[in-house]
Design an enzyme around this catalytic site. Structure first.
Site, PDB file in Angstrom:
ATOM      1  N   GLY A  30       0.809  -1.222   0.000  1.00  0.00           N
ATOM      2  CA  GLY A  30       0.000   0.000   0.000  1.00  0.00           C
ATOM      3  C   GLY A  30       0.843   1.273   0.000  1.00  0.00           C
TER       4      GLY A  30
ATOM      5  CG  ASP B 260     -13.334   7.076  -1.511  1.00  0.00           C
ATOM      6  OD1 ASP B 260     -12.772   6.751  -0.461  1.00  0.00           O
ATOM      7  OD2 ASP B 260     -13.280   6.405  -2.565  1.00  0.00           O
TER       8      ASP B 260
ATOM      9  CG  HIS C 169      -6.077   7.429   6.412  1.00  0.00           C
ATOM     10  ND1 HIS C 169      -5.145   7.514   5.412  1.00  0.00           N
ATOM     11  CD2 HIS C 169      -5.380   7.427   7.565  1.00  0.00           C
ATOM     12  CE1 HIS C 169      -3.936   7.542   5.942  1.00  0.00           C
ATOM     13  NE2 HIS C 169      -4.050   7.493   7.253  1.00  0.00           N
TER      14      HIS C 169
ATOM     15  NE  ARG D  86     -14.637  -2.758   6.126  1.00  0.00           N
ATOM     16  CZ  ARG D  86     -14.756  -1.441   6.178  1.00  0.00           C
ATOM     17  NH1 ARG D  86     -15.961  -0.896   6.228  1.00  0.00           N
ATOM     18  NH2 ARG D  86     -13.715  -0.655   6.185  1.00  0.00           N
TER      19      ARG D  86
ATOM     20  CG  ASP E 243      -8.234   5.771   9.211  1.00  0.00           C
ATOM     21  OD1 ASP E 243      -8.911   6.809   9.183  1.00  0.00           O
ATOM     22  OD2 ASP E 243      -8.267   4.923   8.311  1.00  0.00           O
TER      23      ASP E 243
ATOM     24  CB  VAL F 189      -8.625   3.798  -7.558  1.00  0.00           C
ATOM     25  CG1 VAL F 189      -8.868   3.412  -9.005  1.00  0.00           C
ATOM     26  CG2 VAL F 189      -8.523   2.551  -6.678  1.00  0.00           C
TER      27      VAL F 189
END
Ligand code: GDG
Length: 734
Positions: free
Chosen positions: A29, A372, A165, A311, A141, A377
């Site tokens: 990441g 978001d 985040h 999830r 976060d 992306v």
């Protein structure tokens, strides 16, 4: 040497177990890469959950040792803790509320909250085992919102930064959480709090000041004397990695494969983690709409849709996955032809070499989340477009849309708009693609992940410096003693005292702030000393000061200097003042009173004051700004000044100035001790006007020209009390 400690829910590794042996695979990441520049250096470390339940003590020790080599420290959690703290509270309360899905998905379970507190405390224990004075902690976060304050309580001097985040929602959303005050209290243990966008910052400051007794001035918050800064730091990516990936043989191979497979059609790429916030169903609706209303797009456009499993043991997520399956199946079976399938759908993740090949070959990247925090992306697609072509379609609800303004920005709820924009994107002339892509690539390159890490850390240091400089200016016991020593040694003193906010706390009713017995005693003792010349210098009306202070041997300055009265004489006013302007401005102020319940006008002889202490929070500030704007030009024209004060806006003649008044009194007298105490905007003029040798003290914590700070009227009173008490003792001894 001082070190930096990164703390996040997950460590940047994946642990796998095979035949009792543990393997640590570093995660790829962007965050792990960016923070690598920090945690891999010197004594720095990264603390987090290793992503695996390990109960056996020996295994825990083994893993701890293995991780240590990579500067990582594990926080071991039981399955129960993970279920309740992570899945239960973080993902079933905070995630939906922060993404504006409170009413559909939030589930406020007391026991989840209990676990959330417990696990945050476990993290705190691990942090405190390694943290030493002078260290910097960077918490990441929504899973760790309580951590900053838990750490601060035990190690108040540490430098703590926090980054969220995901979006920070508006106060109206955040307040729904039963434990909002505790969560807010938790975050505010930080010295600096970072968000992706300015909107998040705005929402956060608003929520903080409404939920807790916290003051704000622009993006600076003050809580219990501590300065906290909230700031936007849009996260970036490792742009160079994405720009160079297409040169790798594996990626090249994939690019060829994709071209061979989809060569005849334009490829539109979508990459999301399975989540309702990503707007996947709404996007499918837009795709269906496009195929139905614009049949000419059939066999021309192919969608490559990756949904990364996430999830899906949670029922809502499993349901979403099934819905997506059904929708994709429906569209494909309705529109498929012998040669063409509209949507190539994959519910799985791909190696980065495939992802990069898709970024390189897709004509359009379609990113349409309902909410978001940032969305990486979109940035990865831009960074991969080394030939400056390709089109990014981006939802205005993604944080990235604030930076990538040259994308085609859409509202993800607007089905028709999204459908038309896909067509526009696919057929955009190369020239336009290049113009847009070049701009975006510059932004992605400049604001990359290392830039993000650097500016966050720099700013955190800056905030710490600011706090320290404020701290050293607070009157300590030592400073107080040296002020007292100077007082005792001197024989011709002058003491300027502001009243409201300096000697007494603010009251919501301005008439209620009359001096109490304690204050009377302090003033009496000050006046008893023949070496003292006490001046009460206030914005209050002169009639007001008369009733309260007539019995003392002090000079009074009222209405910020419009009126002056030497003890034993009569009031006289500053010559040449006019109050004609009041006739004209009073009706304007009245319209503000009519529109702002709880506000009122105070009419002084040479000024007008609009008070909003009792008005609805937020509305008062809004109107005050409006009023200042409205009167800006009239004020210049009429020789007036507009002064925003503590829940007031005061309009007065330019000539009236507490500083000038103070200077007139000090002038030509050889005072050997000058002390001035004040809390307000208007007292700044006094602090600035007095000679350098003066001891000037600001009550409160806003930026000030004063030499020193005190926290409250109570502290100010203590100083005055100690001055007379100690000087009395010294003189009695002689
Ligand atoms: C949170 C916030 C914020 C995806 N599929 C594959 C794959 N990915 C990688 C992408 C990208 C990452 O996953 C997804 O990042 P996002 O930013 O889209 O979303 P979240 O994970 O929800 O992150 C978000 C972010 O924090 C950072 O602050 O932007 O708003 O929600 O890097 O490339 N990677 C590989 N195969 C895949 O199939 N290798």
């Amino acid at each position: 040497m001082a070190k930096t400690i990164i703390v996040s829910n997950r460590l940047p590794v994946k642990i796998t177990e095979k035949d009792g042996e543990y393997q640590m695979i570093p995660s790829e990441g962007g965050l792990a890469t960016g923070l690598g520049s920090i945690y891999k250096q010197g004594d720095n470390v990264w603390i987090g959950w290793p992503g695996h339940e390990v109960t056996n003590k020996k295994d825990r020790e083994k893993i701890t040792d293995q991780l240590k080599e990579q500067s990582l420290i594990p926080v071991f959690l039981t399955q129960e803790e993970i279920t309740q703290y992570y899945e239960g509270f973080s993902n079933n309360v905070l995630w939906p509320v922060f993404h504006y899905y409170a009413s559909t998905y939030a589930n406020y379970e007391q026991s989840n909250w209990d676990y959330y507190q417990r696990v945050n405390a476990i993290f705190k224990d691990v942090v405190l085992k390694v943290a030493e004075p002078g260290d910097t902690i960077w918490v990441h976060d929504y899973q760790l919102l309580l951590l900053p304050t838990l750490i601060r309580k035990e190690q108040p001097e540490l430098s703590i930064g926090f980054f969220l985040h995901i979006p920070f929602p508006s106060y109206e959303m955040f307040r729904l959480i039963p434990w909002r005050a505790e969560l807010m209290e938790g975050i505010l243990g930080s010295d600096m709090i970072g968000f992706h966008t300015y909107d998040d910052v705005r929402h956060f400051i608003n929520a903080a000041t409404r939920i807790l007794p916290v003051n704000s001035s622009a993006n600076i918050l003050t809580k219990d004397d501590r300065t906290i800064v909230a700031e936007a730091f849009p996260i970036g990516i490792d742009d160079k990695k994405y720009a160079s990936l297409p040169d790798e043989p594996e990626v090249k191979k994939n690019i060829k494969l994709i071209r061979d497979t989809f060569g005849n059609t334009k490829l539109v790429l979508c990459v999301d983690r399975l989540d309702y916030s990503k707007g996947i169903l709404q996007r499918l609706q837009a795709i269906e709409y496009m195929l139905e209303h614009y049949p000419e797009t059939k066999e021309k456009i192919t969608f490559y849709m990756i949904v990364v499993p996430s999830r899906d043991t949670v029922p809502q997520y499993a349901h979403l996955r099934d819905e997506i399956d059904k929708r994709v199946g429906g569209i494909n079976s309705n529109y498929r032809t012998m040669e063409w399938t509209p949507i190539h759908y994959f519910y799985r993740s791909f190696p980065i070499e495939m992802l990069s090949a898709l970024y390189s070959t897709s004509s359009v990247c379609l990113v349409t989340p309902m909410r978001d925090g940032m969305n990486l992306v979109s940035k990865e697609y831009v960074a991969s477009r080394v030939y400056n072509d390709g089109v990014l379609i981006l939802s205005e609800m993604a944080g990235a849309s604030k930076e990538l303004i040259d994308a085609l920005i859409v509202n993800p709820n607007n089905t028709e708009e999204v459908a038309k924009t896909i067509i526009r994107g696919v057929y955009m002339p190369l020239e336009e693609q290049r113009t847009r892509m070049k701009q975006m690539r510059q932004i992605v390159a400049k604001f990359n992940i290392s830039h993000w890490v650097k500016i966050f850390m720099d700013k955190l240091n800056e905030v710490k410096q600011l706090q320290r400089s404020m701290q050293t200016r607070y009157v300590s016991a030592n400073t107080e003693q040296s002020i007292i020593n100077r007082y005792i040694k001197t024989r011709k003193r002058i003491i300027f005292l502001d009243y409201d906010g300096t000697l007494v706390d603010f009251k919501s009713n301005i008439e209620q702030a009359s001096p109490d017995n304690d204050l009377h005693t302090i003033l009496r003792h000050l006046c008893e000393d023949p070496s003292n010349h006490v001046v009460l210098i206030s914005g209050r009306k002169h009639e007001n000061l008369d009733t309260w202070f007539d019995e003392y041997d002090i000079d009074l300055v009222a209405e910020h200097g419009a009126w002056f009265k030497k003890q034993g004489t009569k009031w006289h006013r500053l010559p040449g003042l006019s109050s004609q302007w009041k006739l004209e401005l009073l009706p304007i102020l009245e319209t503000y009173v009519d529109r702002t319940p709880g506000s009122f006008i105070e009419d002084k002889s040479y000024s007008l004051v609009w008070h909003y202490r009792k008005a609805q929070k937020g509305l008062g500030e809004l109107r005050a700004g409006e009023l200042m704007n409205n009167l800006k030009y009239a004020a210049i024209d009429k020789g007036l000044q507009l002064l925003p004060g503590n829940k007031v806006v005061e309009i007065k003649n330019v000539e009236i100035n507490k500083g000038k008044a103070a200077l007139t009194i000090v002038d030509n007298e050889n005072y050997d001790f000058i002390l001035a105490l004040g809390d307000d905007y208007t007292d700044e003029d006094v602090f600035k006007a007095l000679p350098d040798s003066a001891i000037t003290i600001k009550i409160g914590n806003n930026v000030s020209a004063a030499k020193f700070y005190m926290r409250s009227p109570n502290e100010a009173r203590n100083l005055l009390r100690h001055l007379t008490e100690q000087s009395h003792v010294v003189h009695a001894d002689k």
